[in-house]
Design a protein around this motif. Sequence first.
Motif, short mmCIF file in Angstrom:
data_model
loop_
_atom_site.label_atom_id
_atom_site.label_comp_id
_atom_site.label_asym_id
_atom_site.label_seq_id
_atom_site.Cartn_x
_atom_site.Cartn_y
_atom_site.Cartn_z
N GLU A 1 60.89 28.73 -7.21
CA GLU A 1 59.88 28.59 -6.51
C GLU A 1 59.20 29.75 -7.16
O GLU A 1 59.45 30.76 -7.80
CB GLU A 1 60.03 29.21 -5.00
N LYS B 1 48.49 18.42 2.54
CA LYS B 1 49.49 19.41 3.04
C LYS B 1 50.55 18.30 3.63
O LYS B 1 51.85 18.74 3.66
CB LYS B 1 49.23 20.27 4.15
N GLU C 1 54.26 20.26 3.55
CA GLU C 1 54.47 21.37 2.46
C GLU C 1 55.16 22.50 3.26
O GLU C 1 54.85 22.63 4.43
CB GLU C 1 52.93 21.93 1.96
N ILE D 1 57.57 22.63 -1.91
CA ILE D 1 56.77 24.06 -2.14
C ILE D 1 55.16 23.63 -2.33
O ILE D 1 54.58 24.43 -2.22
CB ILE D 1 57.27 24.78 -3.57
N TYR D 2 54.73 22.62 -2.60
CA TYR D 2 53.50 22.17 -2.89
C TYR D 2 53.30 20.62 -2.47
O TYR D 2 54.15 20.05 -3.04
CB TYR D 2 52.87 22.55 -4.33
N SER D 3 52.17 20.42 -1.71
CA SER D 3 51.96 19.07 -1.40
C SER D 3 50.50 18.94 -1.06
O SER D 3 49.78 19.77 -0.56
CB SER D 3 52.57 18.70 0.06
N GLU D 4 49.86 17.80 -1.76
CA GLU D 4 48.24 17.72 -1.65
C GLU D 4 48.34 16.25 -1.37
O GLU D 4 48.43 15.38 -1.98
CB GLU D 4 47.80 18.26 -3.07
N ASP E 1 55.58 18.62 -5.05
CA ASP E 1 56.24 19.51 -6.06
C ASP E 1 57.62 19.76 -5.03
O ASP E 1 57.51 20.18 -3.88
CB ASP E 1 55.57 20.61 -6.20
N CYS E 2 58.58 19.80 -5.73
CA CYS E 2 60.04 20.10 -4.83
C CYS E 2 60.78 21.17 -5.26
O CYS E 2 60.69 21.17 -7.04
CB CYS E 2 60.88 18.95 -4.95
N SER F 1 53.63 34.08 -5.39
CA SER F 1 52.22 34.47 -5.47
C SER F 1 51.87 35.30 -4.40
O SER F 1 52.47 35.27 -3.28
CB SER F 1 51.39 33.17 -5.40
#
Length: 150
Positions: free
Chosen positions: A77, A61, A38, A56-59, A12-13, A80
């Motif tokens: 972004e 990491k 990430e 912003i998110y990497s799976e 996710d970017c 949280s």
Amino acid sequence: GEGGEEGGGVFDCLFESSLTTGCIEIIKAKLMGKEIKEGSNIEIDLLGKPLPFKVIYSEPKVTKITEGTRIELTEREIFSLTLEFDEEIQEVYIFEKGIVTIFEDGILILNQKGHKIFNQEFENLKEVKISDGIITVIHNGGKKLTIIHL
């Protein structure tokens, strides 16, 4: 590298403007074979201009971009924050000026980012009502009313 996983993952970017699906394929082609981490900031040269992105998110990491990697772009972004308290939360009210957290014997008012604005304990807290930035607290067995203006 840091042991990126082959053949998959989610990427996710954060990007400052809207892009078409075709642009995502071009971006993916430019990143092919590279390791993305990430939280990192990356730049892609697109039509002679550097385009900055934030991962912003990497799976997992650390992800090595392959044909099987799914790339999604978002314009802002997501924020949280998790707060933990010593006592149990009875009720939470969200309004335009913040968040009112009600405990058995007091209230805590936070702004939208979770920073403390106001905190007060009340003897025998009975009820809290909120309207237009005004918070009313009925306490002391229903014999006292405290009015808080934000």
